[in-house]
Write a protein that holds these residues in place. Structure first.
Motif, PDB file in Angstrom:
ATOM      1  N   ALA A 189     -32.935 -24.546  24.333  1.00  0.00           N
ATOM      2  CA  ALA A 189     -32.482 -23.253  24.845  1.00  0.00           C
ATOM      3  C   ALA A 189     -31.009 -22.998  24.565  1.00  0.00           C
ATOM      4  O   ALA A 189     -30.534 -21.866  24.717  1.00  0.00           O
ATOM      5  N   THR A 190     -30.268 -24.033  24.149  1.00  0.00           N
ATOM      6  CA  THR A 190     -28.859 -23.821  23.805  1.00  0.00           C
ATOM      7  C   THR A 190     -28.711 -22.953  22.560  1.00  0.00           C
ATOM      8  O   THR A 190     -27.601 -22.533  22.230  1.00  0.00           O
ATOM      9  N   ALA A 191     -29.822 -22.678  21.885  1.00  0.00           N
ATOM     10  CA  ALA A 191     -29.766 -21.795  20.709  1.00  0.00           C
ATOM     11  C   ALA A 191     -29.204 -20.430  21.086  1.00  0.00           C
ATOM     12  O   ALA A 191     -28.468 -19.808  20.301  1.00  0.00           O
ATOM     13  N   VAL A 192     -29.530 -19.961  22.302  1.00  0.00           N
ATOM     14  CA  VAL A 192     -29.025 -18.651  22.720  1.00  0.00           C
ATOM     15  C   VAL A 192     -27.532 -18.713  22.998  1.00  0.00           C
ATOM     16  O   VAL A 192     -26.807 -17.720  22.846  1.00  0.00           O
ATOM     17  N   VAL A 193     -27.048 -19.892  23.419  1.00  0.00           N
ATOM     18  CA  VAL A 193     -25.606 -20.059  23.620  1.00  0.00           C
ATOM     19  C   VAL A 193     -24.891 -20.052  22.271  1.00  0.00           C
ATOM     20  O   VAL A 193     -23.820 -19.457  22.130  1.00  0.00           O
ATOM     21  N   LEU A 194     -25.485 -20.693  21.292  1.00  0.00           N
ATOM     22  CA  LEU A 194     -24.910 -20.679  19.949  1.00  0.00           C
ATOM     23  C   LEU A 194     -24.838 -19.250  19.411  1.00  0.00           C
ATOM     24  O   LEU A 194     -23.888 -18.887  18.707  1.00  0.00           O
ATOM     25  N   LEU A 214     -21.434 -17.400  18.315  1.00  0.00           N
ATOM     26  CA  LEU A 214     -21.286 -16.722  17.024  1.00  0.00           C
ATOM     27  C   LEU A 214     -20.814 -15.286  17.206  1.00  0.00           C
ATOM     28  O   LEU A 214     -19.926 -14.812  16.483  1.00  0.00           O
ATOM     29  N   LEU A 215     -21.390 -14.593  18.174  1.00  0.00           N
ATOM     30  CA  LEU A 215     -20.974 -13.209  18.435  1.00  0.00           C
ATOM     31  C   LEU A 215     -19.522 -13.148  18.894  1.00  0.00           C
ATOM     32  O   LEU A 215     -18.773 -12.236  18.509  1.00  0.00           O
ATOM     33  N   SER A 216     -19.127 -14.115  19.718  1.00  0.00           N
ATOM     34  CA  SER A 216     -17.740 -14.158  20.169  1.00  0.00           C
ATOM     35  C   SER A 216     -16.787 -14.370  18.999  1.00  0.00           C
ATOM     36  O   SER A 216     -15.714 -13.760  18.934  1.00  0.00           O
ATOM     37  N   PHE A 217     -17.208 -15.223  18.072  1.00  0.00           N
ATOM     38  CA  PHE A 217     -16.372 -15.478  16.891  1.00  0.00           C
ATOM     39  C   PHE A 217     -16.270 -14.237  16.008  1.00  0.00           C
ATOM     40  O   PHE A 217     -15.177 -13.884  15.538  1.00  0.00           O
ATOM     41  N   VAL A 218     -17.403 -13.575  15.788  1.00  0.00           N
ATOM     42  CA  VAL A 218     -17.418 -12.383  14.941  1.00  0.00           C
ATOM     43  C   VAL A 218     -16.569 -11.265  15.556  1.00  0.00           C
ATOM     44  O   VAL A 218     -15.834 -10.560  14.859  1.00  0.00           O
ATOM     45  N   GLN A 219     -16.675 -11.124  16.892  1.00  0.00           N
ATOM     46  CA  GLN A 219     -15.929 -10.070  17.581  1.00  0.00           C
ATOM     47  C   GLN A 219     -14.497 -10.482  17.918  1.00  0.00           C
ATOM     48  O   GLN A 219     -13.744  -9.717  18.522  1.00  0.00           O
ATOM     49  N   LYS A 220     -14.139 -11.725  17.565  1.00  0.00           N
ATOM     50  CA  LYS A 220     -12.789 -12.249  17.798  1.00  0.00           C
ATOM     51  C   LYS A 220     -12.398 -12.183  19.274  1.00  0.00           C
ATOM     52  O   LYS A 220     -11.282 -11.778  19.625  1.00  0.00           O
ATOM     53  N   LEU A 221     -13.325 -12.607  20.132  1.00  0.00           N
ATOM     54  CA  LEU A 221     -13.068 -12.599  21.575  1.00  0.00           C
ATOM     55  C   LEU A 221     -12.288 -13.838  22.028  1.00  0.00           C
ATOM     56  O   LEU A 221     -11.693 -13.840  23.100  1.00  0.00           O
ATOM     57  N   GLY A 222     -12.350 -14.883  21.230  1.00  0.00           N
ATOM     58  CA  GLY A 222     -11.640 -16.102  21.589  1.00  0.00           C
ATOM     59  C   GLY A 222     -12.278 -16.880  22.720  1.00  0.00           C
ATOM     60  O   GLY A 222     -11.612 -17.685  23.381  1.00  0.00           O
ATOM     61  N   LEU A 223     -13.579 -16.670  22.955  1.00  0.00           N
ATOM     62  CA  LEU A 223     -14.269 -17.335  24.049  1.00  0.00           C
ATOM     63  C   LEU A 223     -15.157 -18.490  23.595  1.00  0.00           C
ATOM     64  O   LEU A 223     -15.861 -19.082  24.410  1.00  0.00           O
ATOM     65  N   GLU A 224     -15.102 -18.816  22.322  1.00  0.00           N
ATOM     66  CA  GLU A 224     -16.009 -19.832  21.799  1.00  0.00           C
ATOM     67  C   GLU A 224     -15.832 -21.181  22.490  1.00  0.00           C
ATOM     68  O   GLU A 224     -16.798 -21.804  22.923  1.00  0.00           O
ATOM     69  N   ALA A 225     -14.592 -21.639  22.587  1.00  0.00           N
ATOM     70  CA  ALA A 225     -14.335 -22.946  23.194  1.00  0.00           C
ATOM     71  C   ALA A 225     -14.755 -22.954  24.662  1.00  0.00           C
ATOM     72  O   ALA A 225     -15.338 -23.934  25.141  1.00  0.00           O
ATOM     73  N   GLU A 226     -14.475 -21.868  25.370  1.00  0.00           N
ATOM     74  CA  GLU A 226     -14.839 -21.797  26.786  1.00  0.00           C
ATOM     75  C   GLU A 226     -16.350 -21.790  26.977  1.00  0.00           C
ATOM     76  O   GLU A 226     -16.868 -22.395  27.920  1.00  0.00           O
ATOM     77  N   MET A 227     -17.062 -21.101  26.084  1.00  0.00           N
ATOM     78  CA  MET A 227     -18.520 -21.085  26.161  1.00  0.00           C
ATOM     79  C   MET A 227     -19.097 -22.473  25.964  1.00  0.00           C
ATOM     80  O   MET A 227     -19.979 -22.918  26.710  1.00  0.00           O
ATOM     81  N   VAL A 228     -18.607 -23.176  24.938  1.00  0.00           N
ATOM     82  CA  VAL A 228     -19.097 -24.529  24.658  1.00  0.00           C
ATOM     83  C   VAL A 228     -18.770 -25.464  25.812  1.00  0.00           C
ATOM     84  O   VAL A 228     -19.609 -26.254  26.257  1.00  0.00           O
ATOM     85  N   TYR A 229     -17.540 -25.355  26.326  1.00  0.00           N
ATOM     86  CA  TYR A 229     -17.130 -26.193  27.461  1.00  0.00           C
ATOM     87  C   TYR A 229     -17.993 -25.919  28.688  1.00  0.00           C
ATOM     88  O   TYR A 229     -18.429 -26.845  29.381  1.00  0.00           O
ATOM     89  N   SER A 230     -18.264 -24.640  28.937  1.00  0.00           N
ATOM     90  CA  SER A 230     -19.042 -24.257  30.115  1.00  0.00           C
ATOM     91  C   SER A 230     -20.455 -24.817  30.059  1.00  0.00           C
ATOM     92  O   SER A 230     -20.965 -25.361  31.046  1.00  0.00           O
ATOM     93  N   ILE A 231     -21.097 -24.700  28.902  1.00  0.00           N
ATOM     94  CA  ILE A 231     -22.486 -25.161  28.814  1.00  0.00           C
ATOM     95  C   ILE A 231     -22.559 -26.686  28.844  1.00  0.00           C
ATOM     96  O   ILE A 231     -23.479 -27.269  29.434  1.00  0.00           O
ATOM     97  N   LEU A 232     -21.577 -27.370  28.234  1.00  0.00           N
ATOM     98  CA  LEU A 232     -21.551 -28.829  28.299  1.00  0.00           C
ATOM     99  C   LEU A 232     -21.314 -29.309  29.726  1.00  0.00           C
ATOM    100  O   LEU A 232     -21.937 -30.274  30.189  1.00  0.00           O
ATOM    101  N   ARG A 233     -20.425 -28.633  30.427  1.00  0.00           N
ATOM    102  CA  ARG A 233     -20.158 -28.995  31.815  1.00  0.00           C
ATOM    103  C   ARG A 233     -21.376 -28.750  32.681  1.00  0.00           C
ATOM    104  O   ARG A 233     -21.705 -29.551  33.565  1.00  0.00           O
ATOM    105  N   ALA A 234     -22.076 -27.635  32.434  1.00  0.00           N
ATOM    106  CA  ALA A 234     -23.286 -27.339  33.200  1.00  0.00           C
ATOM    107  C   ALA A 234     -24.353 -28.412  32.962  1.00  0.00           C
ATOM    108  O   ALA A 234     -25.015 -28.869  33.912  1.00  0.00           O
TER     109      ALA A 234
END
Length: 264
Positions: free
Chosen positions: A19-24, A28-48
């Motif tokens: 199910a982490t495919a949806v997080v990926l 990807l969308l965050s990277f394309v839109q240049k939101l700068g949230l990629e690291a936080e998203m990865v950290y959040s899901i790993l912590r969860a």
């Protein structure tokens, strides 16, 4: 905890990992839109993943013990974390973490006592810990919002409060409107959720039961209980927090404590 149970757990984690495919996708969308949230998203899901895996093992251990002491220990831990988190939201309220913790403890303990007394839930880890977790989580959110909103409103209307105090009003009377406003704003999401439950979305407890094989009728019975206890615990906790905030807002001479309302 035997090896067979551990193997079953690891097999069961295949779907959550998939199910982490949806997080990926979100990364990807965050990277394309240049939101700068990629690291936080990865950290959040790993912590969860880590937190939920650890708590899964802890609960498995507690459920096999059938010991009241473990129930109380888990409950105190949840209340402590919730009090700290709610106090962080209301960081400008003196002793905010203590006030939030006591308020959450009071609201959830009273509600839990009534549920057990009425035999809605048996006093066993399998029932009490998940139920307490839901109540503590909601009480945490409501208490934090109540304390922050009350302090902010009193700060914005200091002149009105001071005028009322000068005319002989007690701190309770002088801040009555601010207290009401804070409680209404904090409790409105809980009440709105109760009004629309089942119409807009199926709540977690109900969805979990249905996906676990229970009949929809059994699921709604539990969900009704859950909604009732959330409203009860949240209301008691939020009201308690306003009473505990008053001593921090006023001096012994019934004057506003100016240092509490300095610029943020």
């Amino acid at each position: 905890m035997d090896l067979e149970w551990l193997l079953d757990f690891l097999k069961g984690m295949i779907k959550p990992v998939a199910a982490t495919a949806v997080v990926l996708m979100a990364v990807l969308l965050s990277f394309v839109q240049k939101l700068g949230l990629e690291a936080e998203m990865v950290y959040s899901i790993l912590r969860a993943f880590l937190q939920l895996s650890v708590i899964g093992f802890v609960l498995q251990f507690i459920f096999t013990q059938e010991n009241i002491g473990w129930i109380l220990l888990a409950y105190v831990f949840m209340v402590s974390v919730a009090g700290y988190t709610a106090g962080q939201r209301a960081k400008h309220v003196p002793r905010g973490k203590y006030i939030a913790g006591v308020s959450i403890l009071a609201g959830t303990a009273v509600t839990m006592f009534l549920l057990v007394l009425l035999r809605v839930f048996p006093f066993t880890p399998r029932y009490i810990i998940p139920v307490a977790g839901m109540m503590v989580g909601n009480a945490m959110t409501v208490t934090g919002v109540t304390m922050k909103k009350l302090r902010d409103d009193v700060k914005l209307q200091m002149s009105l409060v001071e005028t009322a105090l000068a005319l002989g009003a007690t701190p309770r009377q002088a801040t009555l409107q601010q207290v009401k406003r804070a409680l209404v704003i904090a409790l409105s999401p809980v009440l709105d959720n109760a009004k629309t439950v089942g119409l807009i979305s199926l709540p977690g407890a109900m969805t979990g039961l249905i996906m676990g094989g229970a009949s929809p009728l059994e699921a709604i019975q539990l969900q009704i209980v859950v909604m009732n206890m959330l409203i009860g615990a949240s209301t008691v906790s939020s009201i308690m927090s306003t009473y505990l905030c008053w001593p921090a807002f006023f001096t012994k001479a019934y004057q506003l404590e100016s240092k509490v309302f300095k610029a943020d």
